[in-house]
Design a protein around this motif. Sequence first.
Motif, PDB file in Angstrom:
ATOM      1  N   THR B  82       0.781  -1.250   0.000  1.00  0.00           N
ATOM      2  CA  THR B  82       0.000   0.000   0.000  1.00  0.00           C
ATOM      3  C   THR B  82       0.811   1.298   0.000  1.00  0.00           C
ATOM      4  O   THR B  82       0.310   2.328  -0.435  1.00  0.00           O
ATOM      5  CB  THR B  82      -0.942   0.036   1.218  1.00  0.00           C
ATOM      6  OG1 THR B  82      -0.144  -0.119   2.405  1.00  0.00           O
ATOM      7  CG2 THR B  82      -1.969  -1.079   1.163  1.00  0.00           C
ATOM      8  N   ILE B  83       2.019   1.272   0.543  1.00  0.00           N
ATOM      9  CA  ILE B  83       2.781   2.535   0.612  1.00  0.00           C
ATOM     10  C   ILE B  83       3.552   2.724  -0.693  1.00  0.00           C
ATOM     11  O   ILE B  83       4.183   1.796  -1.184  1.00  0.00           O
ATOM     12  CB  ILE B  83       3.786   2.501   1.796  1.00  0.00           C
ATOM     13  CG1 ILE B  83       3.105   2.107   3.103  1.00  0.00           C
ATOM     14  CG2 ILE B  83       4.547   3.814   1.904  1.00  0.00           C
ATOM     15  CD1 ILE B  83       2.299   3.185   3.764  1.00  0.00           C
ATOM     16  N   ASP B  84       3.496   3.947  -1.216  1.00  0.00           N
ATOM     17  CA  ASP B  84       4.171   4.213  -2.479  1.00  0.00           C
ATOM     18  C   ASP B  84       5.678   4.351  -2.247  1.00  0.00           C
ATOM     19  O   ASP B  84       6.116   5.230  -1.519  1.00  0.00           O
ATOM     20  CB  ASP B  84       3.589   5.524  -3.054  1.00  0.00           C
ATOM     21  CG  ASP B  84       3.634   5.515  -4.564  1.00  0.00           C
ATOM     22  OD1 ASP B  84       3.818   4.402  -5.129  1.00  0.00           O
ATOM     23  OD2 ASP B  84       3.512   6.596  -5.158  1.00  0.00           O
ATOM     24  N   HIS B  85       6.490   3.474  -2.795  1.00  0.00           N
ATOM     25  CA  HIS B  85       7.957   3.604  -2.710  1.00  0.00           C
ATOM     26  C   HIS B  85       8.625   2.775  -3.789  1.00  0.00           C
ATOM     27  O   HIS B  85       7.999   1.939  -4.440  1.00  0.00           O
ATOM     28  CB  HIS B  85       8.471   3.258  -1.310  1.00  0.00           C
ATOM     29  CG  HIS B  85       8.166   1.859  -0.831  1.00  0.00           C
ATOM     30  ND1 HIS B  85       6.894   1.364  -0.658  1.00  0.00           N
ATOM     31  CD2 HIS B  85       8.996   0.846  -0.480  1.00  0.00           C
ATOM     32  CE1 HIS B  85       6.953   0.115  -0.204  1.00  0.00           C
ATOM     33  NE2 HIS B  85       8.215  -0.236  -0.099  1.00  0.00           N
ATOM     34  N   GLU B  86       9.921   3.034  -4.002  1.00  0.00           N
ATOM     35  CA  GLU B  86      10.633   2.404  -5.113  1.00  0.00           C
ATOM     36  C   GLU B  86      11.329   1.113  -4.708  1.00  0.00           C
ATOM     37  O   GLU B  86      11.437   0.175  -5.493  1.00  0.00           O
ATOM     38  CB  GLU B  86      11.711   3.354  -5.687  1.00  0.00           C
ATOM     39  CG  GLU B  86      11.171   4.513  -6.503  1.00  0.00           C
ATOM     40  CD  GLU B  86      10.580   5.627  -5.642  1.00  0.00           C
ATOM     41  OE1 GLU B  86      11.152   5.894  -4.553  1.00  0.00           O
ATOM     42  OE2 GLU B  86       9.553   6.206  -6.022  1.00  0.00           O
ATOM     43  N   LEU B  87      11.874   1.096  -3.483  1.00  0.00           N
ATOM     44  CA  LEU B  87      12.782   0.000  -3.103  1.00  0.00           C
ATOM     45  C   LEU B  87      12.370  -0.653  -1.791  1.00  0.00           C
ATOM     46  O   LEU B  87      12.110   0.034  -0.798  1.00  0.00           O
ATOM     47  CB  LEU B  87      14.216   0.564  -2.959  1.00  0.00           C
ATOM     48  CG  LEU B  87      15.261  -0.349  -2.315  1.00  0.00           C
ATOM     49  CD1 LEU B  87      15.603  -1.526  -3.228  1.00  0.00           C
ATOM     50  CD2 LEU B  87      16.515   0.441  -1.984  1.00  0.00           C
ATOM     51  N   VAL B  88      12.326  -1.977  -1.801  1.00  0.00           N
ATOM     52  CA  VAL B  88      12.085  -2.726  -0.569  1.00  0.00           C
ATOM     53  C   VAL B  88      13.413  -3.351  -0.134  1.00  0.00           C
ATOM     54  O   VAL B  88      14.072  -4.022  -0.927  1.00  0.00           O
ATOM     55  CB  VAL B  88      11.044  -3.853  -0.803  1.00  0.00           C
ATOM     56  CG1 VAL B  88      10.849  -4.678   0.471  1.00  0.00           C
ATOM     57  CG2 VAL B  88       9.716  -3.263  -1.275  1.00  0.00           C
ATOM     58  N   VAL B  89      13.801  -3.088   1.129  1.00  0.00           N
ATOM     59  CA  VAL B  89      14.963  -3.776   1.691  1.00  0.00           C
ATOM     60  C   VAL B  89      14.411  -4.861   2.610  1.00  0.00           C
ATOM     61  O   VAL B  89      13.819  -4.561   3.649  1.00  0.00           O
ATOM     62  CB  VAL B  89      15.887  -2.795   2.450  1.00  0.00           C
ATOM     63  CG1 VAL B  89      17.014  -3.552   3.148  1.00  0.00           C
ATOM     64  CG2 VAL B  89      16.463  -1.762   1.496  1.00  0.00           C
ATOM     65  N   GLU B  90      14.566  -6.107   2.201  1.00  0.00           N
ATOM     66  CA  GLU B  90      13.931  -7.227   2.880  1.00  0.00           C
ATOM     67  C   GLU B  90      14.963  -7.899   3.790  1.00  0.00           C
ATOM     68  O   GLU B  90      15.880  -8.560   3.318  1.00  0.00           O
ATOM     69  CB  GLU B  90      13.411  -8.221   1.823  1.00  0.00           C
ATOM     70  CG  GLU B  90      12.066  -8.832   2.152  1.00  0.00           C
ATOM     71  CD  GLU B  90      12.110  -9.839   3.275  1.00  0.00           C
ATOM     72  OE1 GLU B  90      11.075 -10.027   3.935  1.00  0.00           O
ATOM     73  OE2 GLU B  90      13.178 -10.437   3.517  1.00  0.00           O
ATOM     74  N   HIS B 112       4.212  -5.177  -7.462  1.00  0.00           N
ATOM     75  CA  HIS B 112       4.003  -3.737  -7.550  1.00  0.00           C
ATOM     76  C   HIS B 112       5.168  -3.017  -8.216  1.00  0.00           C
ATOM     77  O   HIS B 112       5.305  -1.801  -8.100  1.00  0.00           O
ATOM     78  CB  HIS B 112       3.727  -3.164  -6.152  1.00  0.00           C
ATOM     79  CG  HIS B 112       2.391  -3.595  -5.623  1.00  0.00           C
ATOM     80  ND1 HIS B 112       1.230  -2.904  -5.887  1.00  0.00           N
ATOM     81  CD2 HIS B 112       2.029  -4.675  -4.896  1.00  0.00           C
ATOM     82  CE1 HIS B 112       0.203  -3.532  -5.332  1.00  0.00           C
ATOM     83  NE2 HIS B 112       0.666  -4.612  -4.725  1.00  0.00           N
ATOM     84  N   GLY B 113       6.018  -3.788  -8.881  1.00  0.00           N
ATOM     85  CA  GLY B 113       7.108  -3.185  -9.653  1.00  0.00           C
ATOM     86  C   GLY B 113       8.193  -2.538  -8.817  1.00  0.00           C
ATOM     87  O   GLY B 113       8.937  -1.689  -9.296  1.00  0.00           O
ATOM     88  N   ARG B 114       8.287  -2.920  -7.518  1.00  0.00           N
ATOM     89  CA  ARG B 114       9.312  -2.295  -6.677  1.00  0.00           C
ATOM     90  C   ARG B 114      10.627  -3.073  -6.807  1.00  0.00           C
ATOM     91  O   ARG B 114      10.614  -4.293  -6.975  1.00  0.00           O
ATOM     92  CB  ARG B 114       8.876  -2.289  -5.210  1.00  0.00           C
ATOM     93  CG  ARG B 114       7.464  -1.749  -4.999  1.00  0.00           C
ATOM     94  CD  ARG B 114       7.253  -1.298  -3.570  1.00  0.00           C
ATOM     95  NE  ARG B 114       5.824  -1.240  -3.247  1.00  0.00           N
ATOM     96  CZ  ARG B 114       4.974  -0.327  -3.714  1.00  0.00           C
ATOM     97  NH1 ARG B 114       5.395   0.613  -4.533  1.00  0.00           N
ATOM     98  NH2 ARG B 114       3.691  -0.354  -3.363  1.00  0.00           N
ATOM     99  N   ASP B 115      11.740  -2.344  -6.705  1.00  0.00           N
ATOM    100  CA  ASP B 115      13.044  -3.002  -6.673  1.00  0.00           C
ATOM    101  C   ASP B 115      13.218  -3.646  -5.300  1.00  0.00           C
ATOM    102  O   ASP B 115      12.568  -3.233  -4.330  1.00  0.00           O
ATOM    103  CB  ASP B 115      14.166  -1.982  -6.916  1.00  0.00           C
ATOM    104  CG  ASP B 115      14.027  -1.326  -8.292  1.00  0.00           C
ATOM    105  OD1 ASP B 115      13.539  -2.016  -9.214  1.00  0.00           O
ATOM    106  OD2 ASP B 115      14.385  -0.140  -8.420  1.00  0.00           O
ATOM    107  N   LEU B 116      14.092  -4.650  -5.227  1.00  0.00           N
ATOM    108  CA  LEU B 116      14.255  -5.336  -3.950  1.00  0.00           C
ATOM    109  C   LEU B 116      15.707  -5.728  -3.710  1.00  0.00           C
ATOM    110  O   LEU B 116      16.375  -6.243  -4.603  1.00  0.00           O
ATOM    111  CB  LEU B 116      13.370  -6.590  -3.921  1.00  0.00           C
ATOM    112  CG  LEU B 116      13.282  -7.249  -2.551  1.00  0.00           C
ATOM    113  CD1 LEU B 116      11.851  -7.349  -2.081  1.00  0.00           C
ATOM    114  CD2 LEU B 116      13.890  -8.628  -2.540  1.00  0.00           C
TER     115      LEU B 116
END
Lengths: 170, 331
Positions: B82-90, B112-116
Motif C-alpha cells: 500500500t505505501i508508495d515507494h521504489e525500493l524494498v529492503v527485505e 508492484h514493480g518495486r526493486d528489492l
Amino acid sequence: MRVSMDIELKDIPGQLLLALRPVSEFKGNLISVVHHHEKRTPRGTIPVNVVFETKPDNLNSIISSLEDSDIGIARIDEKRYFEHGAVILIGHIVHTDIQDTIDTIDNTGYAEVVDLNLSMPKIKKPSSASLKIDAVSKEHLASAIELLKEIAKKKDLLVIEPIKSELGAV
Amino acid sequence: MKTIRLSIIGFGAVGQGVAKVILDKQVYLEKIGIDFKVVAIADSRTAVIDEDGVDLAAVISRKKTEGTVGSEKLTGLEIIETIDHELVVETTPTNIVTGGAGLGNMFMAFKHGRDLVTSNKGPLAMKYGELIAAAEASGSKFLFEATVGGAMPVLNLARDVLAGNKITNVEGIFNGTCNYILTRMMEEHAPYEQMLAEAQELGYAETDPTYDVEGIDTACKLVILANCVFGMNATHEDVTVTGITKITPEALMLAQNDGYVIKLIGEVNDSRINVAPKLVPIDHPLAVGGSLNVASMQTDLSGPITVTGRGAGSIETASAILSDMISIYRD
C-alpha cells in the motif's frame, strides 16, 4: 608410471635416435634426456640418462626393443606412484575391519595405503585416523578416495578428503 | 539529487544495520547524488510510516529500549502493497522450510514493480527461478549479495567484476560459526561440544545451532551461488550435506600433523553442489581462521580468485545491502 633409465650408447652417429625411438613407439612420454658426451664408461660407451612416463604394461616392450637394437641398459629405476594424498577417517574404524578398508585400496592395483595413524581416545568413542594414499596419477588418487568413501558409507565412517584444488582435478 | 523512497522490512540486527549505514553514509550518498529516504520500517509486530522520511536514529533507539519500531499495526506485506515507494529492503529472518514472511514480501514487491535488495536466503534457496522470473516480468531490480558471505563480495564479484570469465568451480567457507568452532577445537584440542558452547556464549552460534553446524546454512548459500553464477535451477534439496558435529579433536590433530586444517567447505561446479568437512593445506588461501568466510573461484581467464571477509554481523551484512542499493541507482 615414471621411469628413469641409464643407458649406454656406442660413439657412432644415430645411436641416440635409435635409443629414443622405442619410447615413442610404445606411446611413452619423454620427460628428459641427459647425454653425458664428455664422460666415457670403462667400456668406451657414452652414458645417457632418459626419463619418461609410460603405462606399466609397455615397459617390457620398450626394454626388449632397446635390447634388440643392442643398446646397453645399466640401470632402470621405476617410480610407480608419484601422487600422494591424505585423508582423515572418523568413526569406529578398527571395529569395522580396518584391514578390509585398507585392502580395498591396495587391491585396486593403482593405489596403496602407505601410512596410517590412529587415535583412539576412549573405548566406545569414535576413533580418528589419518591415511596416506599413494597412487599412479591424480585421476587414480581421486578414484581411490571415491572408493574409500563408498566403503566408509557402508561402515558409517566419516571421510574427510582434501579440497578439490588440492586434488588438482578442477 | 535522486530521491529513492524505501522500506525496511524486518528490523533485527541486519535491518538496524541498514538504518545505521544509511545514517553514517549521508555525506557520501549526497556526494554520489542519491538520497535514500526510508518511508516505512516494519518488524514482526509493529511499523512506523512517514512519507517525509522516518527518523532513523529515533527508531533504532526505540527498538533498543521498547522492542518495537513504532505504533502502527501494519505488517511488512501491507506496507509493500500500500505505501508508495521504489525500493524494498527485505531483512526478515531466513526460513528454509516455508520461506517465511520473506517469500510473500518478495513476490508482493515484484507485483508492484518495486526493486528489492535482500539478505534473506530462505526464499532464494527455495524458489530462485520463480523469484527471478517475477522480478523480470515487472521490470524490478533484484539484488541479494548479502545472502552469500555477508560482507565478502561473491555474487557481484562473479557477475560484474569477473565478467567475461567462465567460472568453473567455487570452493569456500561460507559459515563463520562452523569456522569458529573448528578453529577453536584445533587451538584448544577441545571437543566439539565444548567449543560449540563457547561459540554460543560469545553469540557466534544460535541456541539451536542445527542450521549452522549441520551445514544447512552453507547449503542455502551454495544453492544461490549455483543458480546465480552457474545458471542452475537448484534448491537446497539438490545439495549433498555433511556437517561438523562428528569432527573430533584427534582428527584435527592428525590433520595438522600432515600439514592440513579441517574446514567446512562448500563447493559448486557443473557436476555437483556439496557441503562437507575437507582437508585444507595450512598454507592454502582457503585456510582462514576465526569466524572468517572465504571463497575461491576458479576462472578460465584469470585462474583462481580468492576473497575473504566477515561472513556475518549487523554492519557487515548491511554493507553488502548498501552496496547493492547504490549499484541499482547510481546512474
